[in-house]
Every structure is written in structure tokens, then in C-alpha cells.
Design a protein around this motif. Structure first.
Motif, PDB file in Angstrom:
ATOM      1  N   LEU A 286       0.706  -1.032  -0.047  1.00  0.00           N
ATOM      2  CA  LEU A 286       0.042   0.052  -0.127  1.00  0.00           C
ATOM      3  C   LEU A 286       0.987   1.200  -0.057  1.00  0.00           C
ATOM      4  CD1 LEU A 286      -2.439  -1.011   2.766  1.00  0.00           C
ATOM      5  CD2 LEU A 286      -2.901  -1.099   0.231  1.00  0.00           C
ATOM      6  N   GLU A 287       0.747   2.315  -0.862  1.00  0.00           N
ATOM      7  CA  GLU A 287       1.030   3.373  -1.021  1.00  0.00           C
ATOM      8  C   GLU A 287       0.020   4.462  -0.717  1.00  0.00           C
ATOM      9  OE1 GLU A 287       2.119   7.193  -2.282  1.00  0.00           O
ATOM     10  OE2 GLU A 287       2.697   5.990  -3.847  1.00  0.00           O
ATOM     11  N   LEU A 288      -0.215   5.226   0.630  1.00  0.00           N
ATOM     12  CA  LEU A 288      -1.052   5.827   0.811  1.00  0.00           C
ATOM     13  C   LEU A 288      -0.947   7.368   1.037  1.00  0.00           C
ATOM     14  CD1 LEU A 288      -2.687   3.055   3.367  1.00  0.00           C
ATOM     15  CD2 LEU A 288      -2.864   3.295   0.832  1.00  0.00           C
ATOM     16  N   GLY A 289      -2.013   8.040   1.720  1.00  0.00           N
ATOM     17  CA  GLY A 289      -1.824   9.556   1.750  1.00  0.00           C
ATOM     18  C   GLY A 289      -0.682   9.829   2.477  1.00  0.00           C
ATOM     19  N   GLY A 290      -0.378  11.025   2.177  1.00  0.00           N
ATOM     20  CA  GLY A 290       0.678  11.869   3.157  1.00  0.00           C
ATOM     21  C   GLY A 290       0.268  13.017   3.619  1.00  0.00           C
ATOM     22  N   ASN A 291       1.268  13.809   4.274  1.00  0.00           N
ATOM     23  CA  ASN A 291       1.057  14.935   4.975  1.00  0.00           C
ATOM     24  C   ASN A 291       2.503  15.696   5.373  1.00  0.00           C
ATOM     25  OD1 ASN A 291       0.468  17.421   6.341  1.00  0.00           O
ATOM     26  ND2 ASN A 291      -0.810  16.302   7.869  1.00  0.00           N
ATOM     27  N   ALA A 292       3.146  15.823   4.111  1.00  0.00           N
ATOM     28  CA  ALA A 292       4.808  16.050   4.015  1.00  0.00           C
ATOM     29  C   ALA A 292       5.156  17.271   4.888  1.00  0.00           C
ATOM     30  CB  ALA A 292       5.383  15.963   2.716  1.00  0.00           C
ATOM     31  N   PRO A 293       5.975  17.013   5.904  1.00  0.00           N
ATOM     32  CA  PRO A 293       6.477  18.428   6.336  1.00  0.00           C
ATOM     33  C   PRO A 293       7.793  18.842   5.417  1.00  0.00           C
ATOM     34  CG  PRO A 293       7.465  16.408   7.521  1.00  0.00           C
ATOM     35  CD  PRO A 293       6.638  15.948   6.908  1.00  0.00           C
ATOM     36  N   PHE A 294       7.734  19.970   5.158  1.00  0.00           N
ATOM     37  CA  PHE A 294       8.939  20.659   4.417  1.00  0.00           C
ATOM     38  C   PHE A 294       9.536  21.911   5.349  1.00  0.00           C
ATOM     39  CE2 PHE A 294      10.995  23.330   1.261  1.00  0.00           C
ATOM     40  CZ  PHE A 294      11.297  22.487   0.234  1.00  0.00           C
ATOM     41  N   ILE A 295      10.654  21.328   5.917  1.00  0.00           N
ATOM     42  CA  ILE A 295      11.354  22.193   7.030  1.00  0.00           C
ATOM     43  C   ILE A 295      12.482  23.154   6.519  1.00  0.00           C
ATOM     44  CG2 ILE A 295      12.344  22.132   9.331  1.00  0.00           C
ATOM     45  CD1 ILE A 295      10.809  19.012   9.534  1.00  0.00           C
ATOM     46  N   VAL A 296      12.305  24.133   6.882  1.00  0.00           N
ATOM     47  CA  VAL A 296      13.638  25.131   6.322  1.00  0.00           C
ATOM     48  C   VAL A 296      14.289  25.832   7.415  1.00  0.00           C
ATOM     49  CG1 VAL A 296      14.321  26.924   5.047  1.00  0.00           C
ATOM     50  CG2 VAL A 296      12.474  25.473   4.153  1.00  0.00           C
ATOM     51  N   ASN A 439       6.194  15.012  13.284  1.00  0.00           N
ATOM     52  CA  ASN A 439       5.955  13.829  13.422  1.00  0.00           C
ATOM     53  C   ASN A 439       4.635  13.334  14.096  1.00  0.00           C
ATOM     54  OD1 ASN A 439       8.519  12.839  12.670  1.00  0.00           O
ATOM     55  ND2 ASN A 439       9.487  13.026  14.717  1.00  0.00           N
ATOM     56  N   THR A 440       4.003  14.549  14.563  1.00  0.00           N
ATOM     57  CA  THR A 440       2.764  14.391  15.170  1.00  0.00           C
ATOM     58  C   THR A 440       1.587  14.325  14.014  1.00  0.00           C
ATOM     59  OG1 THR A 440       3.387  15.864  17.111  1.00  0.00           O
ATOM     60  CG2 THR A 440       1.047  15.357  16.822  1.00  0.00           C
ATOM     61  N   THR A 441       1.434  13.323  13.348  1.00  0.00           N
ATOM     62  CA  THR A 441       0.557  13.031  12.336  1.00  0.00           C
ATOM     63  C   THR A 441       0.705  11.400  12.178  1.00  0.00           C
ATOM     64  OG1 THR A 441       0.191  13.339   9.768  1.00  0.00           O
ATOM     65  CG2 THR A 441       2.470  13.217  10.656  1.00  0.00           C
ATOM     66  N   THR A 442      -0.678  10.811  11.587  1.00  0.00           N
ATOM     67  CA  THR A 442      -0.523   9.246  11.417  1.00  0.00           C
ATOM     68  C   THR A 442       0.026   8.909  10.097  1.00  0.00           C
ATOM     69  OG1 THR A 442      -2.662   9.512  10.346  1.00  0.00           O
ATOM     70  CG2 THR A 442      -2.690   8.878  12.715  1.00  0.00           C
ATOM     71  N   ALA A 443       0.300  10.115   9.171  1.00  0.00           N
ATOM     72  CA  ALA A 443       0.954   9.978   8.071  1.00  0.00           C
ATOM     73  C   ALA A 443       2.669   9.938   8.104  1.00  0.00           C
ATOM     74  CB  ALA A 443       0.640  11.049   6.848  1.00  0.00           C
ATOM     75  N   GLY A 444       3.064   9.024   7.170  1.00  0.00           N
ATOM     76  CA  GLY A 444       4.615   8.931   7.263  1.00  0.00           C
ATOM     77  C   GLY A 444       5.121   8.605   5.847  1.00  0.00           C
ATOM     78  N   LEU A 445       4.709   9.308   5.059  1.00  0.00           N
ATOM     79  CA  LEU A 445       5.351   9.059   3.606  1.00  0.00           C
ATOM     80  C   LEU A 445       6.524   9.644   3.558  1.00  0.00           C
ATOM     81  CD1 LEU A 445       5.007   7.535   0.959  1.00  0.00           C
ATOM     82  CD2 LEU A 445       3.526   9.163  -0.013  1.00  0.00           C
ATOM     83  N   ALA A 446       6.459  11.016   3.055  1.00  0.00           N
ATOM     84  CA  ALA A 446       7.763  11.857   2.561  1.00  0.00           C
ATOM     85  C   ALA A 446       7.903  13.129   3.618  1.00  0.00           C
ATOM     86  CB  ALA A 446       7.572  12.256   1.333  1.00  0.00           C
ATOM     87  N   GLY A 447       9.085  13.505   3.855  1.00  0.00           N
ATOM     88  CA  GLY A 447       9.572  14.598   4.557  1.00  0.00           C
ATOM     89  C   GLY A 447      10.631  15.198   3.862  1.00  0.00           C
ATOM     90  N   PHE A 483      10.587   3.167  -2.793  1.00  0.00           N
ATOM     91  CA  PHE A 483       9.424   4.196  -2.448  1.00  0.00           C
ATOM     92  C   PHE A 483       8.468   3.505  -1.579  1.00  0.00           C
ATOM     93  CE2 PHE A 483       5.890   6.875  -3.176  1.00  0.00           C
ATOM     94  CZ  PHE A 483       6.313   8.149  -3.522  1.00  0.00           C
ATOM     95  N   GLY A 484       8.285   4.040  -0.423  1.00  0.00           N
ATOM     96  CA  GLY A 484       7.300   3.312   0.613  1.00  0.00           C
ATOM     97  C   GLY A 484       7.175   4.357   1.941  1.00  0.00           C
ATOM     98  N   GLY A 485       5.979   4.193   2.466  1.00  0.00           N
ATOM     99  CA  GLY A 485       5.771   4.824   3.628  1.00  0.00           C
ATOM    100  C   GLY A 485       5.583   4.230   5.135  1.00  0.00           C
ATOM    101  N   TRP A 486       5.867   4.930   5.949  1.00  0.00           N
ATOM    102  CA  TRP A 486       5.588   4.440   7.403  1.00  0.00           C
ATOM    103  C   TRP A 486       4.315   4.817   7.779  1.00  0.00           C
ATOM    104  CZ3 TRP A 486      10.576   5.741  10.798  1.00  0.00           C
ATOM    105  CH2 TRP A 486      11.404   5.045  10.389  1.00  0.00           C
ATOM    106  N   LYS A 487       3.878   4.217   9.134  1.00  0.00           N
ATOM    107  CA  LYS A 487       2.730   4.365   9.701  1.00  0.00           C
ATOM    108  C   LYS A 487       1.647   4.064   8.764  1.00  0.00           C
ATOM    109  CE  LYS A 487       4.437   8.523  11.513  1.00  0.00           C
ATOM    110  NZ  LYS A 487       4.344   9.892  12.298  1.00  0.00           N
ATOM    111  N   GLU A 488       0.742   5.030   8.762  1.00  0.00           N
ATOM    112  CA  GLU A 488      -0.526   4.825   7.967  1.00  0.00           C
ATOM    113  C   GLU A 488      -0.399   5.179   6.552  1.00  0.00           C
ATOM    114  OE1 GLU A 488      -4.291   6.237   9.773  1.00  0.00           O
ATOM    115  OE2 GLU A 488      -3.986   5.355  11.699  1.00  0.00           O
ATOM    116  N   SER A 489       0.746   5.660   6.088  1.00  0.00           N
ATOM    117  CA  SER A 489       0.990   5.767   4.776  1.00  0.00           C
ATOM    118  C   SER A 489       1.582   4.690   3.902  1.00  0.00           C
ATOM    119  CB  SER A 489       2.208   6.992   4.712  1.00  0.00           C
ATOM    120  OG  SER A 489       1.871   8.237   5.104  1.00  0.00           O
TER     121      SER A 489
END
Length: 514
Positions: A286-296, A439-447, A483-489
Motif C-alpha cells: 500500500l502506498e497511501l496518503g501523506g502530510n509531508a513536512p517541508f522544513i527550512v 511527527n505528530t501525524t498518522t502519515a509517514g510517507l515523505a518529509g 519508495f514506501g511509507g511508514w505508519k498509515e502511509s
């Protein structure tokens, strides 16, 4: 001024005389006068097939809302039929040598490269993304054919040292069987090749349901696969409308002849498929949804960070699962980052039909997507975010690239996957604070994160709970990388040397009496 436009569909030619001045800007287009490889039938057991019911559904160009054509609206019975053909084909396909499979995949890739322009036209026609971007996707998709043509010949087993003198330990890797696949509309070429070519290289057969919005890219690949010598029944494409997607998916998950499920799409649907697959204890990717943090961080190279934002956020008009979703900028660099990003967005982004020269931002996939994106923008503004750029519907399925600053974590655009061209920027103070936010999200695809501090780079790379990490880089998808996610991703990995393992079973053989 009147213009004449010529279209070809289903073997016929239609001439339209149109007053150019009366056309809204968002449906003026330089669409191709004819498109090769555009099939209005499904592909089962090496033949172009209709639904048993005879039903069809329309496929629409998201740039102008016009009908492109139709494809069969298949159901559970049609899917079961395709699975049976795939199972029959598996009995012979699994006996082919790795070299034989490699040669076919290599030829398939060569044909796709030869016809990349036509494949890109189909992709832009049904998906809307700019033609240059579509061509890039076709070449990316073709790279999986090339890669797995090579990896097919590297499925190595093991001989393990035995603790007993009279016994030998052998480990074999064998194809798992029929693989059921469901692919998304945002990458209608590459998501198919990344899955199907791995399965085919391993010796498996495939029954695949493409997204109802973008079936033509899948069907075009079938024509070229057939020309490359892929036997009937190895690759089967079942098309269906959204109304039948549930029953088709359930058939793939619950049919005992299907041994593997691979899905890319929403987390909600992924969980349903996982539950359904439990009934027959299938192997699932499964490759599911994300909520990617983009940190600068303050130490980041500003130009590099802004360029990375543009690459990550606005590709495919923001409609990718690895898009920057929560842009988190440290307070010391925050004002300069906002100013620079606004300048580059204004200069480099052009909204328009994918066939128009210079377009970088095509349409969103449909009206519902536009309403969702606009809802995120209005919610953020109502809760105190400042609108720097954009924030408007542009007619049809188009939405202006949007920059929001002073976004807070209670806004929808921070809590949900945006899937649109919104750069939503938050401010943070410390590294510890941003790690907790990220890290406070159920998603764990891309960061992603941008920093010139080598110690910080190592700390962040280890502490971010994501399967894919971009360090000073906004584009990281490569054939050679997993290419693959952690947690619910998600579950499992695609691409790379690991992607083949998803379609192989491990068998332990003990030789006694030695």
C-alpha cells in the motif's frame, strides 16, 4: 475570428467551426488533432474487450470538461473473468526464464521510448498535466521497465551453512502468482509500470484497475506490451466507473486466485482493501496518503530551499502524495523565505491547458478537487492566515497557485492532505519544536528539510518518522531508490532492488541424507 478544429475518436473525424473570441481562456487549447494508441476497450487475455453488460462510461478532459471518449464499465464478473485468464497465463509465464522476461521488458521499454510523444499526449489529454511534465512521467515510467528487465535476472536464492552434516539448507525465491493492482490518476503511466513491471519480471501475472479518470494511459501501454511480445493473459486491464470501483476492488481482494494486492491511493480506501484482503491472507503493498513536512532551518541556503519548494509543491499542480504539505520555516529566515517564494511563484508559474506552450500548472482533476482546495484556503484565511498570492478559482478545474503565510496547526491545510497548489507556510522557533510538529501525524510517507548544519542533518534524517526523506532536495523519486511509507502511509516498497521482493515468495528446502 473563426478557427477550425479537427478531432479523431473511434475511427471518425469531426470538424468544428468555432468563434475564437467566444471561447473562455481555460478551454482554449492546442490539443493534438489525432492521438495514437487511444483505445476505448479494456484489455483482457491479449484481446480488446467490452464489459459483459455492454455498459460504458465517459472519460473527460479536465482542462475543458469535454468528453474524450468512453471505456467499458466492467463489474465483479468481468474482473473474475480477467483473474481466471491471469491464473491460466501464470501457469506458463512462471516457467519462462528470467532472460526471456527480461528481453520482453526491454523491448517494451524501447517501444515506449520510441512513442513517448504519443503516450505523453494521451496522458495530458486525460490528466491535464503540462505536456513537458507528461513526457517526463512517461520517461520515468519507462525507467521501471528498464530497471526490472535487469533485476529479473538477479533473483538470487541462498545456500545457508547447515548445523547438521547430513543436511543442506537451500532458499528459493518463486513468483507469488496473480497480482491485483489499483492505480491512481495523478501518475497514470508511472504508477502502472512501477507495479506491473516488477510483477512481470518476477514471473507473476497482473490484473490491474486504472483510475476511472485516466484509463487511456494504461490501455496504451497494453498495445505496446503486446508488440513487445508479452503473452496473452500476463497483463490485463479492467476499466470501470467510480460506481463499480468498490465491487471490482473487492473481487481483486477476496478472490483466492489473486495472491497479491498492490494499491496506490487514499488511506481510507487502502484500509478497506487491507481488511478485504485479510479474508484470503494476501500479501499487500500500500502506498497511501501523506502530510509531508517541508522544513527550512535558519542555516538553509535560501535559494536552494525555495527551488526545492517549487519542485516539491507545484509538480502536477500539487496533486502528488509526496508534495510539501506543511511548510515549516524557522523564524530567522521566515520573512526572506516568504518574499523569495512569492517572487519565484509569480515569475515561474503559469496556469493553463497542458498543451499550451509555457504552461506549468494544469487543471486539478475535477470540480470536487477545486472545491476542496478552495475550502482549505478559505478556512485558513478565516482562522488568521495571510493570503500572499492566489486564492482564486480560475474557471473550470483551474486554481491559482496560492501562498499563505502565518498558517497555524489548527487549520485544515495543516491537518489534511491538500492535494493542490497551496504553499501553506508555518513559523517555528526550535529544532525540538519542529520535530514534534513534523511527527505528530498518522502519515509517514515523505518529509523534507533544508539545512547546512551537518550535525543537524544527521539528527533530522534519523528523527523524522517518514519512509522518504529529502535533504536539501525537493525531488527524490528515482527508479533505483525504494519508495514506501511508514505508519498509515503504507506497507512495503516499490522500485529499487526491493520492489521485486513484493512479488516473490521465499521457500526453504532442506536436503537430508547427504
Amino acid at each position: 475570428m473563426a478557427i477550425c478544429m479537427t478531432f479523431r475518436a473511434a475511427g471518425s473525424k469531426v470538424h468544428l467551426l468555432i468563434n475564437k473570441s467566444s471561447i473562455p481562456w481555460y478551454i482554449k487549447m492546442a490539443a493534438p488533432t489525432s492521438v495514437r494508441f487511444l483505445h476505448e476497450k479494456a484489455y483482457v487475455n491479449g484481446k480488446w474487450a467490452d464489459a459483459a453488460s455492454g455498459k460504458t462510461f465517459d472519460v473527460v478532459n479536465p482542462s475543458n470538461g469535454k468528453k474524450i471518449g468512453v471505456v467499458p464499465d466492467m463489474d465483479a464478473a468481468d474482473t473474475q473473468n480477467a483473474i481466471q485468464f491471469a491464473q491460466t497465463a501464470f501457469e506458463s509465464w512462471k516457467e519462462t526464464t528470467a532472460k526471456e522476461r527480461s528481453v520482453i521488458l526491454r523491448k517494451w521499454s524501447e517501444l515506449c521510448i520510441e512513442n513517448k510523444d504519443e503516450l505523453a499526449k494521451i496522458l495530458t489529454l486525460e490528466n491535464g498535466k503540462p505536456l513537458a511534465e507528461a513526457t517526463g512521467e512517461v520517461m520515468y515510467g519507462t525507467s521501471f521497465m528498464e530497471w526490472f528487465a535487469e533485476e529479473a535476472r538477479r533473483v538470487y536464492g541462498d545456500i545457508i551453512p547447515s548445523p547438521a552434516k547430513t543436511k543442506k539448507i537451500l532458499v528459493l525465491k518463486q513468483p507469488i502468482g496473480v497480482a491485483g493492482m489499483i492505480t491512481p490518476w495523478n501518475f497514470p503511466n508511472a504508477m502502472i509500470t512501477r507495479k506491473a513491471c516488477a510483477a512481470i519480471a518476477a514471473g507473476c501475472t497482473v490484473v490491474l484497475k486504472p483510475a476511472e479518470d485516466t484509463p487511456y494511459s494504461a490501455l496504451a501501454l497494453c498495445e505496446l506490451a503486446e508488440k513487445a511480445g508479452l503473452p496473452p493473459g500476463v497483463l490485463n486491464i479492467v476499466t470501470c466507473s467510480r460506481a463499480n470501483a468498490g465491487v471490482v476492488g473487492k473481487m481483486l481482494c477476496e478472490n483466492p486466485m489473486v495472491k497479491k494486492i498492490s494499491f496506490t491511493g487514499s488511506t481510507v480506501v487502502g484500509k478497506i482493501l487491507l481488511q478485504q484482503s485479510a479474508s484470503t491472507v494476501k500479501k499487500v503493498s500500500l502506498e497511501l496518503g501523506g502530510n509531508a513536512p517541508f522544513i527550512v532551518f535558519d542555516s538553509a541556503d535560501l535559494d536552494q530551499a525555495v527551488n526545492g519548494t517549487m519542485n516539491s509543491k507545484f509538480r502536477c499542480s500539487g496533486q502528488t502524495c509526496v508534495c510539501a504539505n506543511r511548510i515549516l520555516v524557522q523564524e530567522g529566515i521566515y520573512p526572506k523565505y516568504i518574499q523569495k517564494l512569492a517572487e519565484v511563484m509569480t515569475r515561474d508559474l503559469k496556469v493553463g491547458d497542458g498543451f499550451e506552450s509555457g504552461t506549468t500548472q494544469g487543471p486539478l482533476i475535477n470540480h470536487n478537487a477545486v472545491e476542496k482546495v478552495d475550502g482549505h484556503v478559505q478556512d485558513a484565511i478565516q482562522k488568521g492566515a495571510k493570503l500572499v498570492l492566489g486564492g482564486q478559482k480560475k474557471g473550470g478545474n483551474f486554481y491559482a497557485p496560492t501562498l499563505l503565510q502565518d498558517v497555524t496547526l489548527d487549520m485544515k491545510c495543516a491537518k489534511e492532505e491538500i492535494f493542490g497548489p497551496i504553499a501553506a507556510v508555518h513559523k517555528f522557533k526550535t529544532e525540538e519544536e519542529v520535530i514534534k510538529i513534523a511527527n505528530t501525524t498518522t502519515a509517514g510517507l515523505a518529509g523534507y528539510f533544508f539545512s547546512q548544519n551537518i550535525s543537524q542533518i544527521w539528527r533530522m534524517a534519523e528523527k523524522l518518522e517518514y519512509g522518504l526523506i529529502g535533504v536539501n532536495e525537493g525531488l527524490f523519486s528515482m527508479t533505483e531508490a525504494p519508495f514506501g511509507g511508514w505508519k498509515e502511509s503504507g506497507l512495503g516498497s516499490e522500485g529499487s532492488k526491493y520492489g521485486l521482493n513484493e512479488y516473490l515468495e521465499i521457500k526453504y528446502v532442506c536436503l537430508g541424507g547427504m
